[in-house]
Scaffold this motif. Structure first.
Motif, PDB file in Angstrom:
ATOM      1  N   GLN A  47       0.827  -1.204   0.000  1.00  0.00           N
ATOM      2  CA  GLN A  47       0.000   0.000   0.000  1.00  0.00           C
ATOM      3  C   GLN A  47       0.862   1.256   0.000  1.00  0.00           C
ATOM      4  O   GLN A  47       0.544   2.250  -0.647  1.00  0.00           O
ATOM      5  N   HIS A  48       1.983   1.242   0.724  1.00  0.00           N
ATOM      6  CA  HIS A  48       2.849   2.417   0.787  1.00  0.00           C
ATOM      7  C   HIS A  48       3.434   2.755  -0.582  1.00  0.00           C
ATOM      8  O   HIS A  48       3.792   3.909  -0.832  1.00  0.00           O
ATOM      9  N   GLN A  49       3.541   1.781  -1.460  1.00  0.00           N
ATOM     10  CA  GLN A  49       4.111   2.030  -2.775  1.00  0.00           C
ATOM     11  C   GLN A  49       3.249   2.973  -3.602  1.00  0.00           C
ATOM     12  O   GLN A  49       3.720   3.581  -4.550  1.00  0.00           O
ATOM     13  N   HIS A  50       1.960   3.097  -3.246  1.00  0.00           N
ATOM     14  CA  HIS A  50       1.027   3.905  -4.023  1.00  0.00           C
ATOM     15  C   HIS A  50       0.656   5.216  -3.318  1.00  0.00           C
ATOM     16  O   HIS A  50      -0.277   5.878  -3.717  1.00  0.00           O
ATOM     17  N   LYS A  51       1.407   5.586  -2.277  1.00  0.00           N
ATOM     18  CA  LYS A  51       1.082   6.783  -1.506  1.00  0.00           C
ATOM     19  C   LYS A  51       2.271   7.737  -1.434  1.00  0.00           C
ATOM     20  O   LYS A  51       3.424   7.342  -1.566  1.00  0.00           O
ATOM     21  N   THR A  52       1.937   9.024  -1.205  1.00  0.00           N
ATOM     22  CA  THR A  52       2.958  10.043  -0.975  1.00  0.00           C
ATOM     23  C   THR A  52       2.656  10.710   0.370  1.00  0.00           C
ATOM     24  O   THR A  52       1.506  11.073   0.644  1.00  0.00           O
ATOM     25  N   TYR A  53       3.689  10.864   1.202  1.00  0.00           N
ATOM     26  CA  TYR A  53       3.538  11.448   2.532  1.00  0.00           C
ATOM     27  C   TYR A  53       4.279  12.783   2.562  1.00  0.00           C
ATOM     28  O   TYR A  53       5.476  12.848   2.263  1.00  0.00           O
ATOM     29  N   ILE A  54       3.556  13.837   2.921  1.00  0.00           N
ATOM     30  CA  ILE A  54       4.162  15.165   3.029  1.00  0.00           C
ATOM     31  C   ILE A  54       3.901  15.685   4.443  1.00  0.00           C
ATOM     32  O   ILE A  54       2.751  15.917   4.825  1.00  0.00           O
ATOM     33  N   ASN A  77       7.284   3.647  -4.144  1.00  0.00           N
ATOM     34  CA  ASN A  77       8.080   3.200  -5.299  1.00  0.00           C
ATOM     35  C   ASN A  77       7.364   3.408  -6.623  1.00  0.00           C
ATOM     36  O   ASN A  77       8.001   3.582  -7.660  1.00  0.00           O
ATOM     37  N   SER A  78       6.030   3.364  -6.606  1.00  0.00           N
ATOM     38  CA  SER A  78       5.275   3.496  -7.858  1.00  0.00           C
ATOM     39  C   SER A  78       4.968   4.951  -8.205  1.00  0.00           C
ATOM     40  O   SER A  78       4.336   5.223  -9.225  1.00  0.00           O
ATOM     41  N   ILE A  79       5.396   5.887  -7.354  1.00  0.00           N
ATOM     42  CA  ILE A  79       5.083   7.306  -7.557  1.00  0.00           C
ATOM     43  C   ILE A  79       6.233   7.995  -8.286  1.00  0.00           C
ATOM     44  O   ILE A  79       7.402   7.832  -7.926  1.00  0.00           O
ATOM     45  N   SER A  80       5.912   8.786  -9.291  1.00  0.00           N
ATOM     46  CA  SER A  80       6.915   9.527 -10.040  1.00  0.00           C
ATOM     47  C   SER A  80       7.504  10.646  -9.178  1.00  0.00           C
ATOM     48  O   SER A  80       6.781  11.351  -8.458  1.00  0.00           O
ATOM     49  N   LYS A  81       8.813  10.812  -9.264  1.00  0.00           N
ATOM     50  CA  LYS A  81       9.489  11.880  -8.529  1.00  0.00           C
ATOM     51  C   LYS A  81       8.965  13.242  -8.976  1.00  0.00           C
ATOM     52  O   LYS A  81       8.784  14.151  -8.155  1.00  0.00           O
ATOM     53  N   ASN A  82       8.713  13.406 -10.261  1.00  0.00           N
ATOM     54  CA  ASN A  82       8.201  14.680 -10.775  1.00  0.00           C
ATOM     55  C   ASN A  82       6.831  15.010 -10.197  1.00  0.00           C
ATOM     56  O   ASN A  82       6.532  16.187  -9.934  1.00  0.00           O
ATOM     57  N   ASP A  83       5.989  13.980 -10.001  1.00  0.00           N
ATOM     58  CA  ASP A  83       4.659  14.214  -9.426  1.00  0.00           C
ATOM     59  C   ASP A  83       4.773  14.731  -7.999  1.00  0.00           C
ATOM     60  O   ASP A  83       4.062  15.664  -7.590  1.00  0.00           O
ATOM     61  N   VAL A  84       5.666  14.124  -7.210  1.00  0.00           N
ATOM     62  CA  VAL A  84       5.855  14.562  -5.821  1.00  0.00           C
ATOM     63  C   VAL A  84       6.389  15.986  -5.785  1.00  0.00           C
ATOM     64  O   VAL A  84       5.909  16.832  -5.014  1.00  0.00           O
ATOM     65  N   GLU A  85       7.359  16.288  -6.633  1.00  0.00           N
ATOM     66  CA  GLU A  85       7.947  17.628  -6.651  1.00  0.00           C
ATOM     67  C   GLU A  85       6.936  18.683  -7.095  1.00  0.00           C
ATOM     68  O   GLU A  85       6.991  19.833  -6.650  1.00  0.00           O
ATOM     69  N   SER A  86       6.006  18.307  -7.955  1.00  0.00           N
ATOM     70  CA  SER A  86       4.949  19.250  -8.363  1.00  0.00           C
ATOM     71  C   SER A  86       4.081  19.631  -7.168  1.00  0.00           C
ATOM     72  O   SER A  86       3.706  20.801  -7.000  1.00  0.00           O
ATOM     73  N   CYS A  87       3.762  18.654  -6.328  1.00  0.00           N
ATOM     74  CA  CYS A  87       2.966  18.919  -5.125  1.00  0.00           C
ATOM     75  C   CYS A  87       3.744  19.797  -4.147  1.00  0.00           C
ATOM     76  O   CYS A  87       3.178  20.717  -3.528  1.00  0.00           O
ATOM     77  N   ILE A  88       5.046  19.527  -3.994  1.00  0.00           N
ATOM     78  CA  ILE A  88       5.873  20.318  -3.079  1.00  0.00           C
ATOM     79  C   ILE A  88       5.943  21.777  -3.546  1.00  0.00           C
ATOM     80  O   ILE A  88       5.822  22.714  -2.748  1.00  0.00           O
ATOM     81  N   ARG A  89       6.132  21.986  -4.846  1.00  0.00           N
ATOM     82  CA  ARG A  89       6.172  23.360  -5.368  1.00  0.00           C
ATOM     83  C   ARG A  89       4.857  24.077  -5.110  1.00  0.00           C
ATOM     84  O   ARG A  89       4.842  25.265  -4.749  1.00  0.00           O
TER      85      ARG A  89
END
Length: 292
Positions: A47-54, A77-89
């Protein structure tokens, strides 16, 4: 201020507002997940592979003296780095705007992150669909190529088109000598996109197979038909072949329905287009002359 109010601030209990001392740091974690995996029965690790924690923090002096800060973040692991960085920005831009305006930023930052996450998810789904369509088209073309190669010795002859009340009928004929020919010929015909999209592709075939029994040879007449959803059409075509005495032939009639019911007239059209093409092929030497 001596305390910070997170929420509406009018009625703490009624509106779900949270009051915290200004000297205390408050941390909270926003969890973003891929749609379809939030309630999955996978193991915890999966389940953690499909989630992002901020994880975000509100330090003493928030929201007037300092803004909301991001303490840490990580994606599965299944989350794109670019997707996470878009949320952070999106969070950092929103937090800075709220600080400049002296506004509470928690809800605004979470909503900005969720909006960016949804945009990334939509873009990912579109790209995946494009890739899937390309893969499907590649497989389709490969299958058509394989079918054509396997049936290179089989030639289809198509007749003229008959139209009645928006329904279109067309006959097709191929020479065959065995059941394997029938299957390969049908696959080759169906590889034609237009014919494969016909409402019905009914067919009948008839051929004589020579079976060796020791030194003797025995001739066996084999025949069959298929309605393809047009009840009784195949048997009528088989009857036509039997009455004519055709041998070594497979005949298919395609019908593209126009939405208007033709009643029994459709059977006359099916039989007629098949008969006309059989006669044309016989007269042109494409089919063997029948015995009188």
């Amino acid at each position: 201020p001596d305390e910070v109010i997170i929420g509406d601030g009018d009625d703490d209990q009624a509106n779900g507002s949270l009051v915290i001392p200004s000297s205390v740091s408050l941390e909270f974690t926003l969890i973003l997940f891929i749609e379809g995996h939030e309630g999955s029965t996978f193991g915890q690790k999966t389940q953690h592979q499909h989630k992002t924690y901020i994880t975000m923090v509100l330090r003493p002096g928030y929201p007037l003296e300092c803004g909301l800060e991001i303490k840490s973040y990580r994606g599965g692991n299944s989350i794109s780095k670019n997707d996470v960085e878009s949320c952070i920005r999106a969070i950092r831009v929103t937090a800075q705007e709220c600080l400049e305006n002296g506004e509470e930023a928690c809800l605004s930052c979470c909503m900005a992150a969720m909006s960016a996450w949804q945009d990334c998810a939509d873009e990912t789904r579109q790209l995946e669909q494009i890739k899937q369509n390309e893969a499907d088209e590649c497989r389709r073309l490969c299958e058509i190529s394989r079918v054509k190669e396997d049936a290179a010795d089989i030639e289809w002859i198509s007749g003229g088109i008959l139209v009645d009340r928006k329904s279109t009928f067309q006959a097709h004929i191929a020479r065959i000598v065995c059941e394997d020919d029938v299957n390969r010929a049908l696959d080759k015909l169906r590889s034609n996109t237009k014919i494969s999209r016909a409402t019905h592709n009914m067919y009948a075939y008839r051929f004589t197979e020579i079976i060796k029994d020791g030194e003797a040879e025995k001739k066996v007449l084999k025949h069959d038909n298929d309605d393809d959803g047009e009840d009784c059409a195949g048997s009528r075509m088989a009857q036509l072949l039997a009455m004519r005495g055709d041998d070594g032939v497979l005949v298919v009639v395609s019908r593209w329905s126009g939405g208007v019911k033709l009643g029994p007239k459709r059977f006359a059209h099916i039989t007629n287009v098949a008969r006309e093409l059989l006669e044309q092929c016989e007269d042109g030497g494409l089919l063997e002359k029948r015995a009188n």
